[in-house]
Design a protein around this motif. Sequence first.
Motif, PDB file in Angstrom:
ATOM      1  N   ILE A 213       0.869  -1.178   0.000  1.00  0.00           N
ATOM      2  CA  ILE A 213       0.000   0.000   0.000  1.00  0.00           C
ATOM      3  C   ILE A 213       0.905   1.227   0.000  1.00  0.00           C
ATOM      4  O   ILE A 213       1.692   1.436   0.926  1.00  0.00           O
TER       5      ILE A 213
ATOM      6  N   LYS B  84      -3.138   5.731   3.868  1.00  0.00           N
ATOM      7  CA  LYS B  84      -2.580   4.375   3.792  1.00  0.00           C
ATOM      8  C   LYS B  84      -2.740   3.626   5.110  1.00  0.00           C
ATOM      9  O   LYS B  84      -3.216   2.486   5.140  1.00  0.00           O
TER      10      LYS B  84
ATOM     11  N   ILE C  65       2.460  -1.563   4.340  1.00  0.00           N
ATOM     12  CA  ILE C  65       2.296  -0.124   4.110  1.00  0.00           C
ATOM     13  C   ILE C  65       3.673   0.503   4.261  1.00  0.00           C
ATOM     14  O   ILE C  65       4.282   0.422   5.334  1.00  0.00           O
TER      15      ILE C  65
END
Length: 488
Positions: free
Chosen positions: A304, A312, A469
């Motif tokens: 992400i 995010k 992320i």
Amino acid sequence: MGGAAAPTPAALEAQAWGWRYATRHRWALCEVTLRIEPGERVLLLGASGSGKSTLLQGLGGVLGGADEGEELGALLVDGVPAAQAHGRVGMVLQDPDTQTILERVGDDVAFGCENLGVPRDEIWPRVDAALDAVGLDLPLDRSTATLSGGQKQRLALAGVLAMRPGAILLDEPTANLDPEGVTEVRDAVAAALDATGATLVVIEHRIDAWLDLVDRVIVLGTEGETTVVHADGTPKAVLGARGAELAAAGVWVPGHPPAVPPPPAATPGEELLRTRDLVVARRRGVPVAGPFELTVRAGEAIGIVGRNGAGKSTLGLTLAGLIAPETGRVEASAVLAEGAKGDPIRWTSRALLTRIGTVLQSPEHQLLARTVREELAVGPRALALPEDEVNARVDDLLERLRLTALAAANPYTLSGGEKRRLTVAAALATRPRVLVLDEPTFGQDAKTWAELVGIIARLRDEGAAVVVISHDEQVLRALHARRIEVGA
């Protein structure tokens, strides 16, 4: 930067200095000796856990007194004990949340100036100039609670710049920033140094952005119980002549990339999570990103990505069942749910433990126990596993994440990189099918980065779904992650 005359740059010195945290047997640093002349720009390097952050905190006067730890030797700022050199040193720590003090952006930046007794009519021009310098174009009355981690990092730097100290100490100031944010912060620091002549000491694992700005590199290491300066000189001399040696010790050196795992041997498997028209929000009624139509499959890594503040981390927390969707749904497959009722947001904490593990962006937000060993045992004990199974899992994770020597330490005394490895290990302790990892490689040296990425890749290859992320493009490439861009 406008306003009053620039301060004189500060001299920094360690004289056989050492520090041992009150709960630790091992010294964080011991007998380190070095001097940084006024106006020098220094990049401080070393393997994770070598004491870099502790040294900076000591120079910044924030380590505390005798009840916090034991000190040897002396740390001096302009010849004065560092703890007494009020206003001469400004510091940005690894975790910007620990430096966000007040509710509004303008008040937070002004806080340090007010403590130093700066005249009121001078404070607000300084605040405006500092926010402009770090590229944080926000209303002064904006709530600091609504800022992303990267925005808070720039806010902390603005607060330091507004005080106009003689030395600026930066502990991984760009670790959680997007590429544009890295450039903005680096350029803001450069502009501040050019305007004030302040001394700079910056700790960064990823050093490329700083090499043109610094004129000296100091590398810390250990020999037994003693902290030594392994290398000291110009960037070219240190990283050129000794690059291979330093890289082998875990220092990030351009041109010496760490090892990466092989690509996945199999294609992604069965579906574990799906989103439908998902819109995410931290606060009800204030959507930040979406709608998303995503699938998360076994044996797959998903990256992400997106700018700071795009949403995010909010998306990650929603996938993990920790934040309710603003609209839409996160649905778990029957394979993942295994009898748990409803969508993940409705599951109990115990149900989540074995199904979706989460590592938050700020490690301190999920530390629960008094020792590293107890921290790793929290999840397995919540599952009521037999004690011998709990101990076996904990011992395995201590070894795999290079935390064995810290088993009895208080988690809050660990370095940023060690805390990150601890929170990743704690997430692995319950062996969930899905892992949501927010900046999992933050604070890692090259060696621990490679080991951590290798562990994540093995989990993927064993059938776990991994959602990462990160602004670390290198980790996404190493994991062959399918990218999901937020806020495109």
